[in-house]
Motif scaffolding. Sequence first.
Motif, PDB file in Angstrom:
ATOM      1  N   GLN A  42     -19.988  37.092 -15.714  1.00  7.77           N
ATOM      2  CA  GLN A  42     -18.536  37.239 -14.758  1.00  7.77           C
ATOM      3  C   GLN A  42     -19.017  37.954 -13.410  1.00  7.77           C
ATOM      4  N   PHE A  43     -20.001  37.677 -12.752  1.00 14.56           N
ATOM      5  CA  PHE A  43     -20.392  38.321 -11.620  1.00 14.56           C
ATOM      6  C   PHE A  43     -20.069  37.555 -10.650  1.00 14.56           C
ATOM      7  N   ARG A  44     -19.082  37.784  -9.826  1.00 12.79           N
ATOM      8  CA  ARG A  44     -18.545  36.695  -8.640  1.00 12.79           C
ATOM      9  C   ARG A  44     -19.475  36.989  -7.386  1.00 12.79           C
ATOM     10  N   GLY A  45     -19.752  35.889  -6.712  1.00 17.06           N
ATOM     11  CA  GLY A  45     -20.910  36.255  -5.727  1.00 17.06           C
ATOM     12  C   GLY A  45     -20.450  36.894  -4.365  1.00 17.06           C
ATOM     13  N   ASP A  46     -19.128  37.444  -4.312  1.00 16.53           N
ATOM     14  CA  ASP A  46     -18.839  38.372  -3.093  1.00 16.53           C
ATOM     15  C   ASP A  46     -19.106  39.725  -3.712  1.00 16.53           C
ATOM     16  N   TYR A  47     -19.229  40.236  -5.031  1.00 17.13           N
ATOM     17  CA  TYR A  47     -19.252  41.644  -5.246  1.00 17.13           C
ATOM     18  C   TYR A  47     -20.421  42.547  -4.663  1.00 17.13           C
ATOM     19  N   LEU A  48     -21.575  41.810  -4.511  1.00 15.20           N
ATOM     20  CA  LEU A  48     -22.576  42.649  -3.952  1.00 15.20           C
ATOM     21  C   LEU A  48     -22.389  43.027  -2.279  1.00 15.20           C
ATOM     22  N   ASP A  49     -21.720  42.108  -1.801  1.00 10.29           N
ATOM     23  CA  ASP A  49     -21.464  42.410  -0.421  1.00 10.29           C
ATOM     24  C   ASP A  49     -20.340  43.407  -0.220  1.00 10.29           C
ATOM     25  N   ARG A  50     -19.082  42.923  -1.158  1.00 13.71           N
ATOM     26  CA  ARG A  50     -17.900  43.869  -1.018  1.00 13.71           C
ATOM     27  C   ARG A  50     -18.380  45.327  -1.302  1.00 13.71           C
ATOM     28  N   TYR A  51     -18.994  45.509  -2.489  1.00 15.78           N
ATOM     29  CA  TYR A  51     -19.210  46.976  -2.757  1.00 15.78           C
ATOM     30  C   TYR A  51     -20.857  47.282  -2.275  1.00 15.78           C
ATOM     31  N   ARG A  52     -21.446  46.856  -1.132  1.00 15.72           N
ATOM     32  CA  ARG A  52     -22.669  47.220  -0.842  1.00 15.72           C
ATOM     33  C   ARG A  52     -22.883  48.703  -0.473  1.00 15.72           C
ATOM     34  N   MET A 478      -2.021  40.159 -15.065  1.00 16.60           N
ATOM     35  CA  MET A 478      -3.206  40.860 -14.562  1.00 16.60           C
ATOM     36  C   MET A 478      -4.753  40.742 -14.919  1.00 16.60           C
ATOM     37  N   GLY A 479      -4.782  40.170 -16.071  1.00 16.87           N
ATOM     38  CA  GLY A 479      -5.845  39.556 -16.557  1.00 16.87           C
ATOM     39  C   GLY A 479      -6.191  38.393 -16.066  1.00 16.87           C
ATOM     40  N   THR A 480      -7.473  37.792 -16.012  1.00 15.56           N
ATOM     41  CA  THR A 480      -7.651  36.439 -15.431  1.00 15.56           C
ATOM     42  C   THR A 480      -8.764  35.795 -16.259  1.00 15.56           C
ATOM     43  N   GLY A 481      -9.328  34.544 -15.512  1.00 15.77           N
ATOM     44  CA  GLY A 481     -10.094  33.796 -16.348  1.00 15.77           C
ATOM     45  C   GLY A 481     -10.962  33.068 -15.422  1.00 15.77           C
ATOM     46  N   HIS A 482     -11.654  32.063 -15.772  1.00 18.26           N
ATOM     47  CA  HIS A 482     -12.677  31.231 -15.225  1.00 18.26           C
ATOM     48  C   HIS A 482     -12.610  29.919 -15.869  1.00 18.26           C
ATOM     49  N   PHE A 483     -12.668  28.734 -15.244  1.00 20.67           N
ATOM     50  CA  PHE A 483     -13.308  27.637 -15.859  1.00 20.67           C
ATOM     51  C   PHE A 483     -13.083  26.359 -15.085  1.00 20.67           C
ATOM     52  N   SER A 484     -12.680  26.591 -13.760  1.00 21.38           N
ATOM     53  CA  SER A 484     -12.417  25.435 -12.892  1.00 21.38           C
ATOM     54  C   SER A 484     -13.461  25.062 -11.764  1.00 21.38           C
ATOM     55  N   PRO A 485     -13.580  24.131 -11.177  1.00 19.98           N
ATOM     56  CA  PRO A 485     -14.399  23.676 -10.296  1.00 19.98           C
ATOM     57  C   PRO A 485     -14.306  24.351  -8.797  1.00 19.98           C
ATOM     58  N   TYR A 486     -13.269  25.427  -8.917  1.00 27.42           N
ATOM     59  CA  TYR A 486     -13.325  25.915  -7.398  1.00 27.42           C
ATOM     60  C   TYR A 486     -14.332  27.098  -7.183  1.00 27.42           C
ATOM     61  N   ASN A 487     -14.338  27.192  -5.931  1.00 31.76           N
ATOM     62  CA  ASN A 487     -15.632  28.133  -5.432  1.00 31.76           C
ATOM     63  C   ASN A 487     -15.585  29.474  -5.926  1.00 31.76           C
ATOM     64  N   TYR A 488     -14.233  30.024  -6.261  1.00 28.72           N
ATOM     65  CA  TYR A 488     -14.257  31.381  -6.887  1.00 28.72           C
ATOM     66  C   TYR A 488     -15.003  31.485  -8.200  1.00 28.72           C
ATOM     67  N   ASP A 489     -14.913  30.409  -8.807  1.00 31.24           N
ATOM     68  CA  ASP A 489     -15.294  30.423 -10.287  1.00 31.24           C
ATOM     69  C   ASP A 489     -16.958  29.992 -10.270  1.00 31.24           C
ATOM     70  N   ARG A 490     -17.291  29.018  -9.107  1.00 30.45           N
ATOM     71  CA  ARG A 490     -18.712  28.699  -8.973  1.00 30.45           C
ATOM     72  C   ARG A 490     -19.486  29.699  -8.344  1.00 30.45           C
ATOM     73  N   HIS A 491     -19.096  30.608  -7.618  1.00 32.49           N
ATOM     74  CA  HIS A 491     -19.819  31.391  -6.774  1.00 32.49           C
ATOM     75  C   HIS A 491     -20.264  32.454  -7.616  1.00 32.49           C
ATOM     76  N   VAL A 492     -21.747  32.842  -7.463  1.00 27.01           N
ATOM     77  CA  VAL A 492     -22.370  33.937  -7.967  1.00 27.01           C
ATOM     78  C   VAL A 492     -23.679  34.355  -7.153  1.00 27.01           C
ATOM     79  N   PRO A 493     -23.948  35.686  -7.123  1.00 23.96           N
ATOM     80  CA  PRO A 493     -24.945  35.803  -6.225  1.00 23.96           C
ATOM     81  C   PRO A 493     -26.432  35.410  -6.821  1.00 23.96           C
ATOM     82  N   LEU A 494     -27.251  35.212  -6.172  1.00 24.69           N
ATOM     83  CA  LEU A 494     -28.656  35.048  -6.578  1.00 24.69           C
ATOM     84  C   LEU A 494     -29.911  35.781  -5.819  1.00 24.69           C
TER      85      LEU A 494
END
Length: 553
Positions: A42-52, A478-494
């Motif tokens: 559960q490492f979303r693609g925006d974390y590294l930039d957001r908390y850089r 307040m909790g959340t989840g993931h399972f969809s085709p939306y970009n927030y679920d598909r986005h991870v860093p590489l």
Amino acid sequence: MRKVSGLIVAAFVLLFGVGANSAQASAYDGKPKLVVILVLDQFRGDYLDRYRADFKAENGFNLFLKKGAYFPQCYYGYANTMTAPGHSTIGTGAYTNGHNIGVNEWWDLSRSKTAMVSSVQDADYPLLGASTEAELGASPRNELASTLGDEVVLSTGGKARLFGVSLKDRAAILTSGHASQGAYWIEHATGKWESSTYWMKDLPEWVKAFNSSDAIARARKEAGIPGGDFYERVGATPTGVQYELDFTKALVKAEKLGTHDVTDVLTLSISSTDILGHAVGPDSPEQRKLLDAIDVQLNDFFDFLNTHVDGGLANVWVSLTGDHGVATSPVNSAKEGMPASVFPYGAMTAELNKELDAKLTPGKATRFVLGGDLPYVQIDDGSFAAEKMDERSAESMVAEMIPGALAAAQQGQFPTPDSRTLRPSTVRHVYTKAQMAAGDLPNTEEGQLLLHSYTTNGGWWVYLTPGLTNVPAGHGGMGTGHFSPYNYDRHVPLAFFGSPFVHGTYLEHAEPVDIAATFAALLGVNRPSACVGRAVTEAIRREDGGSNTAPAH
Ligand SMILES: [Zn+2]
């Protein structure tokens, strides 16, 4: 700006050869001692930039951001954004239609009528080191593709050492694959490390020693969690991460990874980000704190590899990615006016069963809909077959009923429209398994993602795409989840680190399937059996020392 500064550094490397690993001029003949496939769950693609700006350690996330090749535009190419398929995709370089892992667990009525089976459950290979449920067993039997690690082992006639580690069984097993000497994960209740007879007759002495040491007691004390489920509670803290890294260090030392004539492979998946993330959501200060702690912990881990691998970090190649992203917590999303909701999955399946029973077997309370892990809604083939229905007609009937059943399940719960609070859940699309198997899907981006989400597992089912930010979420939303085709679920860093890679930030589209493809190309081994990724040539140093990156990049 970031891209520009990355390019300047890359240019510097070209002109003056002052890269982190300039000692190795050619990517293609510089075989590493160790390849590490590192995953944060559960490492979303925006974390590294957001908390850089938070990342102060020299060789934590900065190993990738300041010395490696970073691809912030990395997206999974399928719709079933869950942990088991994510890890299988990272290991095999294939989508679900290639490796066949669709979700974490599913109903297999031929194996059990009362409980779902997990993606790695296999009673033929009992668990080792487990004090409970050893008979459930574990193996990679459901993963119908080879992994990068498997190919390295095969290409070296079994000389290469391959291991997988995670707090989660599926993440340890599916990323490393079939030909490893061991996959290790923990028993949830106790925190003890376990494996299965698929890999070994008995746990190695060093694992037994780790389990009987005071490591578990120390972790519980440090986390301030004396009792309760180790995985759920200690696992959600930085102490849980350190516990996992300490075990991995013990593995590297005991198996002498990175000291052999051939390339060894380690897959390591850090689970804590997912355990915490489901409870608090991606925007919580707790999740940010955990990532900041992991930054320091990774720095320490890479320092360790630097002293334990022959030739140090210069002989290590590392990839970093996540197994899926995550949705903003529905409550936070709704506060901003987004149409967010807590998806009432249990109530929806109950309503479907009620309506199907009334229609097909009045008064018999037949279970037609099983449920299971979203995005697949499994149905009971036996119950429908008893009513003379085949797969196509049964799935079509359920698919047509889902929107209405979802609405009925929420009847009267949202009497006053309020644009800043949670709203009723909706379903955008439902497709049947029969449709997906035949490739009978719309010629759209979503249709492509769905083709890649097809699995033969789970009997009869329908697939559903929910409305935006519609997730089953505990903790009052307040909790959340993931399972969809939306970009927030598909986005991870590489990101990649290692001698073949030209440092920089690359805005090209990338996917986690590119990890196996890139390493296979660089190592000169066969791509894993169903790999569909591409080698990220734009970030790979040329044999003459130049970069393949076009000047206009
Ligand atoms: Zn996950």
